[in-house]
Design a protein around this motif. Structure first.
Motif, PDB file in Angstrom:
ATOM      1  N   ARG A 176      -7.596 -12.695  -5.737  1.00 21.26           N
ATOM      2  CA  ARG A 176      -7.208 -11.608  -6.941  1.00 21.26           C
ATOM      3  C   ARG A 176      -7.888 -10.308  -6.745  1.00 21.26           C
ATOM      4  O   ARG A 176      -7.076  -9.424  -7.102  1.00 21.26           O
ATOM      5  N   VAL A 177      -9.068 -10.213  -6.449  1.00 17.39           N
ATOM      6  CA  VAL A 177      -9.795  -8.861  -6.105  1.00 17.39           C
ATOM      7  C   VAL A 177      -8.970  -8.225  -5.091  1.00 17.39           C
ATOM      8  O   VAL A 177      -8.601  -6.980  -5.170  1.00 17.39           O
ATOM      9  N   LYS A 178      -8.686  -8.688  -4.112  1.00 12.96           N
ATOM     10  CA  LYS A 178      -7.846  -8.166  -2.740  1.00 12.96           C
ATOM     11  C   LYS A 178      -6.323  -7.633  -3.410  1.00 12.96           C
ATOM     12  O   LYS A 178      -5.953  -6.442  -3.108  1.00 12.96           O
ATOM     13  N   ARG A 179      -5.673  -8.522  -4.228  1.00 16.73           N
ATOM     14  CA  ARG A 179      -4.364  -8.228  -4.662  1.00 16.73           C
ATOM     15  C   ARG A 179      -4.601  -7.017  -5.534  1.00 16.73           C
ATOM     16  O   ARG A 179      -3.767  -6.138  -5.282  1.00 16.73           O
ATOM     17  N   LYS A 180      -5.598  -6.910  -6.359  1.00 17.61           N
ATOM     18  CA  LYS A 180      -5.588  -5.797  -7.161  1.00 17.61           C
ATOM     19  C   LYS A 180      -5.908  -4.471  -6.716  1.00 17.61           C
ATOM     20  O   LYS A 180      -5.449  -3.462  -6.998  1.00 17.61           O
ATOM     21  N   VAL A 181      -6.957  -4.573  -5.360  1.00 12.12           N
ATOM     22  CA  VAL A 181      -7.226  -3.491  -4.730  1.00 12.12           C
ATOM     23  C   VAL A 181      -5.956  -2.957  -4.013  1.00 12.12           C
ATOM     24  O   VAL A 181      -5.731  -1.841  -3.855  1.00 12.12           O
ATOM     25  N   MET A 182      -5.200  -3.685  -3.552  1.00 10.61           N
ATOM     26  CA  MET A 182      -4.067  -3.220  -2.784  1.00 10.61           C
ATOM     27  C   MET A 182      -2.864  -2.602  -3.717  1.00 10.61           C
ATOM     28  O   MET A 182      -2.363  -1.728  -3.258  1.00 10.61           O
ATOM     29  N   GLU A 183      -3.127  -3.281  -4.897  1.00  9.95           N
ATOM     30  CA  GLU A 183      -2.170  -2.590  -6.025  1.00  9.95           C
ATOM     31  C   GLU A 183      -2.486  -0.895  -6.239  1.00  9.95           C
ATOM     32  O   GLU A 183      -1.755  -0.364  -6.706  1.00  9.95           O
ATOM     33  N   LEU A 184      -3.814  -0.822  -5.952  1.00  7.18           N
ATOM     34  CA  LEU A 184      -4.334   0.648  -6.001  1.00  7.18           C
ATOM     35  C   LEU A 184      -3.496   1.501  -4.830  1.00  7.18           C
ATOM     36  O   LEU A 184      -3.527   2.789  -5.229  1.00  7.18           O
TER      37      LEU A 184
END
Length: 157
Positions: free
Chosen positions: A91-99
């Motif tokens: 979940r952290v990786k997905r949200k960071v990629m969305e940045l």
């Protein structure tokens, strides 16, 4: 260049319960064209533009939010540490990629343990470019559970 980062978590439990790591990569799309040919002579850019650099403050806010949402009200005995840490890392990786930091690769490390009142100290070493690569981390400490998440960001040349 070699970089050492340490996180000191006071009043926490044992760390040998679970360690999970998740790696990912930044997006390679149309937004990368401005990095590769940002100059008038059409030369390939070896460094990210200032506006495209990894911003640890923004990523720390993402980590903070995910840890609070995933772990609020959880009791360590009721959770499966390996599944929970993998879920948090993804979940952290997905949200960071969305940045949308173009041409960055990510490694997300999550350490989850039972809160027993002891202290935990972690350390990480890696080789990276100090001008482009960076990391962000945050810690959650609850009544019966603690968690530390770190995102390492590496610029892909």
């Amino acid at each position: 260049m070699e970089n050492d980062s340490q996180a000191d978590v006071s009043e926490t439990g044992s760390v040998d319960k679970d360690v999970s790591a998740e790696s990912g990569s930044g997006r390679y799309g149309d937004s990368d064209v401005r990095n590769e040919e940002d100059s008038s002579d059409g030369q390939f850019k070896m460094r990210p533009h200032v506006r495209d650099r990894f911003r640890p403050g923004a990523v720390k806010d993402v980590i903070h939010g995910v840890l609070r949402e995933e772990l609020a009200g959880k009791v360590y005995a009721e959770t499966d540490p390996s599944l929970l840490s993998s879920s948090i890392a993804q979940r952290v990786k997905r949200k960071v990629m969305e940045l949308g930091f173009p041409r960055y690769k990510y490694v997300v490390q999550v350490i989850l343990g039972e809160q027993l009142g002891a202290g935990v100290r972690t350390g990480t070493r890696c080789l990276w470019d100090a001008d482009c690569d960076n990391y962000a981390s945050d810690v959650y400490i609850g009544d019966s559970i603690f968690c530390m998440a770190v995102v390492f960001a590496f610029f892909a040349y």
